[in-house]
Each structure stands twice: as C-alpha cells, then as structure tokens.
Scaffold this motif. Structure first.
Motif, short mmCIF file in Angstrom:
data_model
loop_
_atom_site.label_atom_id
_atom_site.label_comp_id
_atom_site.label_asym_id
_atom_site.label_seq_id
_atom_site.Cartn_x
_atom_site.Cartn_y
_atom_site.Cartn_z
N MET A 137 0.98 -1.43 -0.25
CA MET A 137 -0.12 0.03 0.45
C MET A 137 1.09 1.32 -0.04
N VAL A 142 -1.28 8.85 -1.90
CA VAL A 142 -3.01 10.00 -2.42
C VAL A 142 -3.55 10.61 -1.51
N ALA A 145 -8.27 7.11 -1.59
CA ALA A 145 -7.27 6.07 -1.45
C ALA A 145 -8.59 5.12 -1.50
N SER A 150 -8.35 -0.57 -3.57
CA SER A 150 -6.75 0.04 -3.53
C SER A 150 -6.33 -1.45 -2.58
N VAL A 152 -4.97 -0.73 0.34
CA VAL A 152 -4.91 0.09 2.07
C VAL A 152 -5.84 -0.56 2.48
N SER A 198 -6.54 8.65 3.23
CA SER A 198 -5.32 9.36 2.87
C SER A 198 -4.33 8.45 3.10
N VAL A 199 -3.07 8.27 1.93
CA VAL A 199 -2.04 7.65 1.95
C VAL A 199 -0.79 8.31 1.86
#
Length: 406
Positions: A137, A142, A145, A150, A152, A198-199
C-alpha cells in the motif's frame, strides 16, 4: 472544540514496555509538528517493569502536555486505547504502540495531508524493524484511496491518524471483548463510515518494532480468537456494504489474512479434534460470505483451500497442503477458444468436488519464479502496449506545424 486544543493527541498504551518506551517517547518529542501542537496521553496498563515510573518522570520534564494514567491490567491493547481516547482533546488522534516509534516529520506530514484532503483517516508509511511489515500500500501518496480495490484494506492496524470528530460522532471505541483483531475492526469501521482515507507513502512515518523477547501482542492467542476476529470483520463488512463486487473485494481481507492461515500447512500437524473444530467454526462464514466473486479474486491455491473448507472436506484440503509443503509446483495447463490457464494442483479434473473452474488462473500468479497472468489480463496488457507503441510512432512521423508568418 476549544481554540487551544492540540492538533494531535498521541495515545500510548503501555504494558511491560521497557526499554522500547524510551525511544518511543523520544520520537514524539522529536516531531517537527512542535510540542505546542501535541499532547500525549499515556496509559500504563498495570506494568511491573518500571514502565509506569518512566512515564511519570517523562511527563514531569517534557515540554509536551502529557497525562499519565495508571490502571489495572486490562488483558489487551483495547482497554488502554479506549482510556486514552476518552481523554483526548486533539483534532486528530494517533494510537502509538509503546514498542514502536515515529519518523521525525510523521505527524506534520500526516496532519497536512488530512487537512488538505479533508479525509478522516491518514495512513503513514510503515517499515519493520526486526520484523516484517506490509508493503503493497506504500507505492504512491494519494489524497483519497479506494478502500475497496486498492491495497489499503490490507493495513488495518490502529497506527493511523484518525480525525477525532469522526470517532466522537460515531461513538467508536475498540472492542474489548475481542482479544485479537480489535484494531482491524476499529480501523475498517473508520474506513467505511468516514470521509475518505489518505496515504502518505513518500516518507517513513512509522517504525514497527519486533521485540527481541518475542512478546509482541500479535504473536499470541489461540486459533479460536482468530475465528472471533473473522466473524467480527465479515459481519462489519456485511452491515455496511451490500452484496456485490465491493463487498467481495473487501471480504478478501478477512478471508485471506484472518481465515486462510488457519488452514495452512500447520493444519497437517494438528489433531483430528482441532481440525474438526476449525472446520465447524469456518462453516457459517463460508455459507454466508463465500461467493463466486470472492473466489475469483484469489490465487488458485488460496481458492482451492477455501473451497475444501466450504465443502467440509479436510481430506482434500490435506492433499493440497501436503503438495505445497513438499515444495512441488503445479503443472501449467493451457486451453484455447477461449484462452484459459489452469494450475494442476491435486485432484485437478478428477471430479465434481473440486471443479475445473477452481483451478483456473484468474489473478497474477508466480510459478517456478515466473509470472503468470490470466489470459484476459495478458491480452489487455498486449493491447495497451500496442496502443502506446502506435502513439509513439504517430508522434514521430507527425508533420511539423507551419511556420508563423511575420
């Protein structure tokens, strides 16, 4: 919320945490976010190794507003986390394990991301120290997400930045009845009911430490507790996501990470009574949530093992597990019109219990160190490569624009 509320409440549940606690607290003090924008709520969960005394001494000297709570041992991480959450005043809350530590810019970067994107959960890149850590991940940063499709969904530990308003509004807390997987349940609920995830992947925010004494909490607990966790996670998903591709995509997480390891090579060494009990515990989960969409999202070996469980056939499961334990590789079988690939694990084309479709390659696999793509994906990739090459050729031969007149 008062105007002097901190940006982040760092909640640290600590039990027998020395000497790891020293670096943990030092990493909070070193945050570039600044002492005035932080508070620490440290909960000593009945330690007898000097953890409580060290927390008191730290609180007396640090510039960060720090509150220490001493309580009787609660038997798990949920109790101290809930105590800390109840006392938190910050816009965001971060649950920091006492064994672990931050990168210096971690909170500054995560707060900036949450404020910019308006999301309720921010994931900061995690790396392992003396232990493994999930990596899939962290490929890119991003702002929002996709929690369904995805990667995550494969990081559900509590070490995230949560917007406190979400937690308060939903009345969220860690389930103290669950002895394993309680953080996954909490985090997934925030994913599902919050305003986005968010990442932050371009900076190492969190160092996940493996204790040399081997007493990391995730290493303990009986197999019964794993099924408790699987029931809780699948139930949460079913409550908030209607049947369909999105539910199937999320169900991959509890089925592959929580349930499937109970039917790995260790199953071969267990007593008949334990094997029978595991099959009984899995049966209602398979009956309720096992679908064709979920099965098609898995690798062949994973799918076969779970089909054996769904059909109540430990004998077939053990044949597949022996094949894998011996280090054998399945033969790759090809079909045409339409193009298909199968991996011929035990009982391939032997009868209806394990149909041919169960062996079909539907996601990317690896065999003998070589990548195997399902034919549809491979054809699609070939088309994309052809289109990209054609575009490059067209750009190369495109005539130059006419010169402008003076």
């Amino acid at each position: 919320m008062s105007s002097n509320a901190p940006d982040v409440s760092v909640v640290i549940g600590a039990y027998q945490a020395m000497p790891y606690l020293i670096r943990c607290l030092e990493s909070v003090e070193a945050q570039t976010l600044g002492a005035g924008r932080l508070e620490i709520i440290a909960v000593d969960d009945g330690s007898t190794d000097g953890t409580g005394e060290y927390l008191d001494a730290f609180a007396a000297r640090t510039a960060i507003d720090t509150r220490v709570v001493h309580q009787e041992n609660s038997g798990g991480p949920s109790g101290p986390r809930n105590t800390g959450l109840g006392l938190a005043r910050g816009r965001y809350v971060f649950f920091l394990d006492a064994d672990d530590y931050f990168g210096e810019e971690a909170l500054e970067r995560m707060v900036a991301m949450g404020d910019r994107a308006g999301t309720d959960v921010v994931l900061g890149k995690v790396v392992g120290v003396n232990r493994g850590a999930a990596k899939s991940m962290w490929k890119q940063t991003v702002e929002r997400a996709d929690i369904y499709f995805s990667q995550v969904k494969f990081t559900l530990s509590a070490q995230k930045l949560f917007r406190r308003e979400l937690l308060v509004r939903l009345g969220m807390s860690f389930d103290e009845k669950l002895k394993t997987g309680e953080d996954a349940l909490f985090t997934l609920e925030a994913y599902l009911r919050g305003n986005g995830v968010s990442v932050v992947a371009d900076y190492t925010c969190y160092y996940l430490v493996g204790r040399e004494d081997g007493k990391h909490v995730t290493k303990s607990g009986s197999y019964e507790l794993r099924f408790d966790s699987a029931r809780a996670l699948t139930g949460l998903i079913a409550e908030h996501v209607p049947p369909g591709p999105k539910r199937d995509a999320l169900m991959v997480r509890p089925f592959v990470i929580t349930l499937l390891p109970q039917f790995g090579p260790g199953f071969l060494k267990q007593s008949a009574a334990v094997r029978k009990r595991k099959m009984e515990l899995a049966a209602p989960l398979m009956a309720q949530y096992w679908t064709r969409g979920l099965a098609g999202s898995l690798k062949v070996q994973e799918r076969l093992r779970l089909i054996c469980v769904a059909k109540g056939r430990p004998d077939l499961l053990m044949d597949i597990l022996r094949f894998v334990k011996e280090g054998r590789e399945p033969e790759l079988v090809r079909g045409e019109r339409p193009a298909r690939l199968w991996l011929a694990y035990p009982h391939f084309r032997e009868g209806p219990e394990l149909p041919e479709s169960a062996y079909q390659v539907r996601v990317t696999e690896w065999r003998n160190g070589r990548r195997i793509d399902p034919p549809v994906a491979a054809a699609s990739s070939l088309v994309h490569r052809f289109v990209r090459k054609a575009r490059r050729v067209l750009r190369a031969v495109r005539p130059a624009p006419p010169a402008r007149r003076a």
